[in-house]
Design a protein around this motif. Structure first.
Motif, short mmCIF file in Angstrom:
data_model
loop_
_atom_site.label_atom_id
_atom_site.label_comp_id
_atom_site.label_asym_id
_atom_site.label_seq_id
_atom_site.Cartn_x
_atom_site.Cartn_y
_atom_site.Cartn_z
N GLN A 231 0.83 -1.21 0.00
CA GLN A 231 0.00 0.00 0.00
C GLN A 231 0.87 1.26 0.00
O GLN A 231 0.59 2.21 -0.73
CB GLN A 231 -0.93 0.01 1.23
CG GLN A 231 -2.04 -1.01 1.16
CD GLN A 231 -2.87 -1.07 2.45
OE1 GLN A 231 -2.51 -0.47 3.45
NE2 GLN A 231 -3.98 -1.80 2.39
N MET A 232 1.93 1.23 0.81
CA MET A 232 2.82 2.40 0.85
C MET A 232 3.54 2.58 -0.48
O MET A 232 3.71 3.71 -0.95
CB MET A 232 3.83 2.26 1.99
CG MET A 232 3.22 2.47 3.36
SD MET A 232 4.39 2.63 4.73
CE MET A 232 5.23 1.08 4.71
N GLN A 233 3.95 1.47 -1.09
CA GLN A 233 4.61 1.58 -2.39
C GLN A 233 3.65 2.16 -3.43
O GLN A 233 4.04 3.02 -4.23
CB GLN A 233 5.12 0.21 -2.85
CG GLN A 233 6.38 -0.24 -2.15
CD GLN A 233 6.80 -1.64 -2.58
OE1 GLN A 233 6.06 -2.36 -3.24
NE2 GLN A 233 8.03 -2.00 -2.20
N ASP A 234 2.40 1.71 -3.39
CA ASP A 234 1.41 2.26 -4.31
C ASP A 234 1.22 3.76 -4.07
O ASP A 234 1.19 4.56 -5.02
CB ASP A 234 0.06 1.53 -4.16
CG ASP A 234 0.11 0.09 -4.65
OD1 ASP A 234 1.08 -0.26 -5.36
OD2 ASP A 234 -0.81 -0.68 -4.30
N LYS A 235 1.11 4.15 -2.81
CA LYS A 235 0.93 5.57 -2.47
C LYS A 235 2.17 6.37 -2.85
O LYS A 235 2.07 7.49 -3.37
CB LYS A 235 0.65 5.74 -0.97
CG LYS A 235 -0.63 5.11 -0.49
CD LYS A 235 -1.83 5.78 -1.09
CE LYS A 235 -3.10 5.12 -0.57
NZ LYS A 235 -4.30 5.66 -1.19
N LEU A 236 3.36 5.80 -2.60
CA LEU A 236 4.59 6.49 -2.98
C LEU A 236 4.70 6.62 -4.50
O LEU A 236 5.17 7.65 -5.01
CB LEU A 236 5.81 5.76 -2.41
CG LEU A 236 6.05 5.90 -0.92
CD1 LEU A 236 7.19 4.99 -0.46
CD2 LEU A 236 6.36 7.34 -0.54
N GLN A 237 4.27 5.60 -5.22
CA GLN A 237 4.27 5.65 -6.69
C GLN A 237 3.33 6.76 -7.17
O GLN A 237 3.67 7.55 -8.05
CB GLN A 237 3.85 4.29 -7.28
CG GLN A 237 3.91 4.22 -8.77
CD GLN A 237 5.33 4.34 -9.29
OE1 GLN A 237 6.28 3.89 -8.65
NE2 GLN A 237 5.49 4.99 -10.43
N GLU A 238 2.13 6.81 -6.54
CA GLU A 238 1.18 7.87 -6.89
C GLU A 238 1.78 9.24 -6.58
O GLU A 238 1.66 10.18 -7.38
CB GLU A 238 -0.13 7.71 -6.10
CG GLU A 238 -1.01 6.59 -6.57
CD GLU A 238 -2.27 6.45 -5.73
OE1 GLU A 238 -2.73 7.47 -5.14
OE2 GLU A 238 -2.80 5.34 -5.63
N LEU A 239 2.43 9.35 -5.39
CA LEU A 239 3.05 10.62 -5.01
C LEU A 239 4.14 11.00 -6.01
O LEU A 239 4.25 12.16 -6.41
CB LEU A 239 3.63 10.50 -3.59
CG LEU A 239 4.33 11.73 -3.06
CD1 LEU A 239 3.35 12.90 -2.92
CD2 LEU A 239 4.97 11.44 -1.72
N SER A 240 4.92 10.01 -6.41
CA SER A 240 5.98 10.26 -7.38
C SER A 240 5.39 10.76 -8.71
O SER A 240 5.90 11.71 -9.30
CB SER A 240 6.78 8.98 -7.59
OG SER A 240 7.68 9.10 -8.63
N GLU A 241 4.32 10.12 -9.15
CA GLU A 241 3.66 10.54 -10.39
C GLU A 241 3.08 11.95 -10.24
O GLU A 241 3.20 12.78 -11.16
CB GLU A 241 2.57 9.55 -10.77
CG GLU A 241 3.10 8.19 -11.20
CD GLU A 241 2.01 7.15 -11.38
OE1 GLU A 241 0.81 7.46 -11.19
OE2 GLU A 241 2.35 5.99 -11.69
#
Length: 172
Positions: free
Chosen positions: A130-140
């Motif tokens: 979940q954190m990786q998904d959120k971090l990916q979204e944040l990165s995007e």
């Protein structure tokens, strides 16, 4: 000391003895009949020694009484020793039971701790995803912000250049 003074403590002892649990029925009857015959006979020289009368030796009934008493004492000692040994054996069994219980409990606690640890790792894995998904979204989102910022700078430069061009034109 008179015969009556000597007789009464012994008679009380003799009367108390038949009620004792250390005697069996035969000895009780013998002692009871002996105490009755002593009450009837006035001669107490054997029971109550005086200065002139020497102490007489024990007769057969008295030695039987002491032999029975010794036997009863030995039986009590033997039974006491048996009870102590049984108590010690029961304590050993209790110790063994508690040791086995402790070992079993430790195995169960260890097993439960392992299961808890596995559950924690599963939860960590899920949270990590979940954190990786959120971090990916944040990165995007940050990349889009950078793009928008770059576009905004270009727009600002364009507007600035247009304003300068408008301000610099000759007046007619």
């Amino acid at each position: 000391m008179s015969n009556q003074e000597c007789e009464s403590p012994e008679l009380e002892e003799e009367q108390a003895k038949p009620n004792s649990p250390f005697f069996d029925d035969i000895e009780r009857r013998e002692l009871h009949s002996e105490s009755l015959s002593r009450k009837e006979s006035p001669s107490t020289s054997l029971l109550c020694p005086t200065a002139d009368a020497p102490v007489a030796a024990l007769d057969g009934k008295s030695s039987n009484y002491f032999a029975a008493l010794d036997s009863n004492i030995e039986n009590l000692q033997r039974r006491t020793q048996q009870l102590i040994e049984e108590i010690n054996e029961n304590r050993k069994k209790d110790h063994t039971v508690m040791s086995n219980f402790r070992d079993s409990l430790m195995l169960k606690v260890s097993s439960l701790a392992e299961k808890l640890e596995e559950s924690m790792f599963l939860i960590y894995d899920r949270h990590n995803k979940q954190m990786q998904d959120k971090l990916q979204e944040l990165s995007e989102i940050m990349e889009r912000i950078n793009q928008i910022q770059t576009e905004l700078r270009q727009v600002c430069h364009t507007v600035e250049a247009a304003y300068k061009d408008l301000c610099v034109q000759p007046e007619v």
